[in-house]
Scaffold this active site. Structure first.
Site, PDB file in Angstrom:
ATOM      1  CG  ASP A  50      -1.879   1.043   1.129  1.00 37.28           C
ATOM      2  OD1 ASP A  50      -3.022   1.132   0.649  1.00 37.28           O
ATOM      3  OD2 ASP A  50      -1.179   2.711   1.812  1.00 37.28           O
ATOM      4  CE1 TYR A  55       1.135   8.050   3.072  1.00 40.54           C
ATOM      5  CE2 TYR A  55       1.277   5.087   1.684  1.00 40.54           C
ATOM      6  CZ  TYR A  55       0.809   6.205   1.948  1.00 40.54           C
ATOM      7  OH  TYR A  55      -0.270   6.279   3.366  1.00 40.54           O
ATOM      8  CE  LYS A  80      -3.455   4.807   0.494  1.00 40.99           C
ATOM      9  NZ  LYS A  80      -2.403   4.157   0.611  1.00 40.99           N
ATOM     10  CG  HIS A 111      -3.601  10.412   0.460  1.00 43.98           C
ATOM     11  ND1 HIS A 111      -2.286   9.933   0.059  1.00 43.98           N
ATOM     12  CD2 HIS A 111      -4.112   9.665   1.428  1.00 43.98           C
ATOM     13  CE1 HIS A 111      -1.802   9.570   1.011  1.00 43.98           C
ATOM     14  NE2 HIS A 111      -2.639   9.038   2.185  1.00 43.98           N
TER      15      HIS A 111
END
Length: 306
Positions: A50, A55, A80, A111
């Site tokens: 994930d 990120y 996302k 998100h």
């Protein structure tokens, strides 16, 4: 190979109930090296990673899969859309595909419901009070319509949302052609979200929990430690098994090889113990909670429906 249950999405796809959270930290070096903990997880039996554009670990995800030797089609990739990119879904989805070195993702999530003002110089444009600057002229309904086009193209095998409340799901359904397959939210025994769970169950939306173990706050709770002793397991195993028993998938982040293996090993909890853990609910957010201005990433709790 770990025997991890799979949950059937409204697309018919079978998604692993336990995946690896791909948060890589705030430093670029940490993000670049995230492939190392992802690789140990894949070797331990994880088949879902994930990640997210924000990120900064999509490239690391691609590296880990390549180094693992596991065929791409055997690893479920979730990524996302960043909250700044609501007006530019196609561009940034393609960037995610390029980062991931793949021509499709298994699941693409919106998100956040709020859209931040676009600023290429920063991932989080803030005002002088430290609140995210919001693009009030753009709605998540407009963003979702673009995400639906990606789903129709086949480049996202399933699409979903993250951080959506019942209130905002209701707003989404005013225009949505495609029902989200997944809603990823903060969820743990201190934030069991029974109303959201009931609503998503009725709509055929699978919930995924982030911050699923609830940090040390939950892991040191007397009920959890007592049950860990009863089942001769770790507190984290007890909590993750509680989620899966409720039909909620989880994406715990761990870079520790031993904990990765433990998190993948689920217990069969007695129904009464599942109820005991659910009863710990206190509607307490431990990851994304309001700042001193009462806002979470630029929106009030009322706007978020929290």
């Amino acid at each position: 190979m770990a025997n991890v249950p799979r949950f059937k999405l409204n697309t018919g796809a079978l998604m692993p109930a336990v995946g690896l959270g791909g948060w890589g930290g705030l430093k670029q070096e940490e993000r670049d090296n995230a492939w190392t903990f992802m690789l140990t997880a894949l070797k331990a039996g994880y088949r879902l990673i994930d990640t997210a554009w924000v990120y900064g670990t999509e490239k690391a995800t691609a590296t880990a899969i390549k180094k693992s030797g596991i065929p791409r089609e055997d690893v479920w990739i979730t990524t996302k859309l960043h909250n700044q990119h609501g007006r530019y879904v196609e561009k940034y989805f393609q960037e995610s595909l390029n980062n991931l070195e793949t021509d499709y993702v298994d699941l693409y999530l919106l998100h956040w419901p709020q859209t931040a003002k676009f600023d290429e110089s920063t991932t989080s444009p803030m005002d002088e009070d430290g609140n995210l600057l919001i693009d009030d002229e753009w709605t998540f309904n407009q963003t979702w319509a673009q995400i639906e086009k990606i789903y129709e193209s086949g480049r996202a095998k399933a699409i979903g949302v993250s951080n959506f409340s019942v209130k905002n799901l209701e707003k989404l359904f005013e225009t949505a052609k495609v029902v989200p397959a997944v809603n990823q939210v903060e969820m743990h025994p201190y934030l069991a979200q029974p109303e959201l769970k009931e609503y998503c169950d009725k709509k055929g939306i699978v919930l995924t929990a982030y911050t699923p173990t609830g940090y040390k706050n939950v892991l040191t709770d007397p009920t959890i430690t007592e049950l860990a002793e009863k089942y001769k397991a770790t507190p984290a195993q007890v909590v993750l098994s509680w989620h899966v028993a409720r039909g909620v998938s989880v994406v715990p982040k761990s870079s520790n090889e031993q904990r990765q293996k433990e998190n993948l090993t689920l217990l069969t909890l007695d129904p009464e113990d599942v109820k005991r853990i659910t009863a710990l609910d206190r509607n307490q957010r431990l990851c994304n909670y309001p700042n001193k201005h009462g806002k979470v990433w630029g929106w009030t709790m009322e706007q978020l429906g929290w």
